[in-house]
Write a protein that holds these residues in place. Structure first.
Motif, PDB file in Angstrom:
ATOM      1  N   ASP A  15      78.341  34.439 -19.583  1.00 39.45           N
ATOM      2  CA  ASP A  15      79.778  34.876 -18.724  1.00 39.45           C
ATOM      3  C   ASP A  15      80.974  35.151 -19.527  1.00 39.45           C
ATOM      4  N   PRO A  16      81.738  35.501 -20.174  1.00 43.27           N
ATOM      5  CA  PRO A  16      82.839  34.924 -21.273  1.00 43.27           C
ATOM      6  C   PRO A  16      83.804  35.794 -19.735  1.00 43.27           C
ATOM      7  N   GLU A  17      83.226  36.355 -18.319  1.00 44.76           N
ATOM      8  CA  GLU A  17      84.750  36.860 -17.616  1.00 44.76           C
ATOM      9  C   GLU A  17      84.280  36.104 -15.996  1.00 44.76           C
ATOM     10  N   ALA A  18      83.748  35.322 -15.753  1.00 39.18           N
ATOM     11  CA  ALA A  18      83.752  34.578 -15.021  1.00 39.18           C
ATOM     12  C   ALA A  18      85.683  34.194 -14.422  1.00 39.18           C
ATOM     13  N   ILE A  19      84.668  34.020 -13.004  1.00 39.27           N
ATOM     14  CA  ILE A  19      86.494  33.749 -12.350  1.00 39.27           C
ATOM     15  C   ILE A  19      86.375  32.299 -11.807  1.00 39.27           C
ATOM     16  N   ILE A  20      87.563  31.426 -12.518  1.00 44.05           N
ATOM     17  CA  ILE A  20      87.513  30.515 -11.167  1.00 44.05           C
ATOM     18  C   ILE A  20      88.299  30.064 -10.477  1.00 44.05           C
ATOM     19  N   GLY A  21      89.038  29.685  -9.784  1.00 39.59           N
ATOM     20  CA  GLY A  21      90.363  29.353  -9.011  1.00 39.59           C
ATOM     21  C   GLY A  21      89.996  28.470  -7.962  1.00 39.59           C
ATOM     22  N   TYR A  22      91.440  28.728  -7.097  1.00 43.05           N
ATOM     23  CA  TYR A  22      91.701  28.238  -6.260  1.00 43.05           C
ATOM     24  C   TYR A  22      91.887  28.598  -4.646  1.00 43.05           C
ATOM     25  N   ASP A  23      91.568  28.692  -3.711  1.00 41.85           N
ATOM     26  CA  ASP A  23      91.928  30.115  -2.749  1.00 41.85           C
ATOM     27  C   ASP A  23      91.952  29.118  -1.253  1.00 41.85           C
ATOM     28  N   PRO A  24      93.322  29.107  -1.460  1.00 43.43           N
ATOM     29  CA  PRO A  24      94.545  28.050   0.106  1.00 43.43           C
ATOM     30  C   PRO A  24      94.036  28.789   0.863  1.00 43.43           C
ATOM     31  N   PRO A  25      93.212  29.638   1.350  1.00 45.44           N
ATOM     32  CA  PRO A  25      92.953  29.532   3.123  1.00 45.44           C
ATOM     33  C   PRO A  25      91.896  29.040   3.410  1.00 45.44           C
ATOM     34  N   LEU A  26      90.926  28.619   2.167  1.00 47.77           N
ATOM     35  CA  LEU A  26      89.659  28.292   2.527  1.00 47.77           C
ATOM     36  C   LEU A  26      89.720  26.685   1.609  1.00 47.77           C
ATOM     37  N   ARG A  27      90.984  26.229   1.358  1.00 47.65           N
ATOM     38  CA  ARG A  27      91.238  24.861   0.654  1.00 47.65           C
ATOM     39  C   ARG A  27      89.963  24.331   0.042  1.00 47.65           C
ATOM     40  N   THR A  28      89.768  25.780  -0.604  1.00 48.91           N
ATOM     41  CA  THR A  28      88.503  25.167  -1.701  1.00 48.91           C
ATOM     42  C   THR A  28      89.192  25.299  -3.177  1.00 48.91           C
ATOM     43  N   PHE A  29      87.782  25.192  -4.895  1.00 49.47           N
ATOM     44  CA  PHE A  29      87.995  25.833  -6.159  1.00 49.47           C
ATOM     45  C   PHE A  29      86.766  26.664  -5.555  1.00 49.47           C
ATOM     46  N   PHE A  30      87.170  27.920  -5.838  1.00 50.23           N
ATOM     47  CA  PHE A  30      85.847  28.583  -6.300  1.00 50.23           C
ATOM     48  C   PHE A  30      85.486  29.033  -7.836  1.00 50.23           C
ATOM     49  N   LEU A  31      84.146  29.540  -7.691  1.00 50.17           N
ATOM     50  CA  LEU A  31      83.906  29.999  -8.900  1.00 50.17           C
ATOM     51  C   LEU A  31      82.775  31.430  -8.944  1.00 50.17           C
ATOM     52  N   GLN A  32      83.415  32.264 -10.249  1.00 49.07           N
ATOM     53  CA  GLN A  32      82.314  33.804  -9.710  1.00 49.07           C
ATOM     54  C   GLN A  32      82.085  33.740 -11.278  1.00 49.07           C
TER      55      GLN A  32
END
Length: 106
Positions: A15-32
């Motif tokens: 998936d070349p369109e996957a998303i990684i980021g940081y979510d401040p309210p949840l205080r976590t890195f995430f991957l979709q």
């Protein structure tokens, strides 16, 4: 919330369109990654609860445990993710004192 496009691989697909980021309210890195066959949610979605992944390594380890990989990250993306987390360090946890107040029976 930060969001960067990366490539996630695993289970004989990419998936070349996957998303990684940081979510401040949840205080976590995430991957979709990977469109779900039935819903609008991603088929792979890690980092959906408070402090799920405090480091990129923890997120990577969870992805590997599910049979996926996204490393190595481009240096600029990795640096930006670390900056995104640092920029909100010290921010009150999601909900904070108000949530605790509302949970207390009166």
């Amino acid at each position: 919330m930060s969001r960067y496009t990366i490539t996630v691989t695993g289970h004989d697909r990419s998936d070349p369109e996957a998303i990684i980021g940081y979510d401040p309210p949840l205080r976590t890195f995430f991957l979709q990654a990977f469109p779900h066959d039935v819903t609008d949610d991603p088929a792979l979605w890690l980092g959906t609860h408070d402090q799920a992944f405090e480091t990129l390594q923890h997120l990577h380890d969870a992805a590997v445990a599910h049979g996926y990989g996204f490393m190595p990250l481009r240096a600029d993306v990795e640096a930006k993710l670390v900056e995104d987390k640092a920029a909100v360090a010290g921010r009150a946890p999601r909900g904070g004192d108000l949530v605790e107040f509302l949970k207390t029976p009166r």
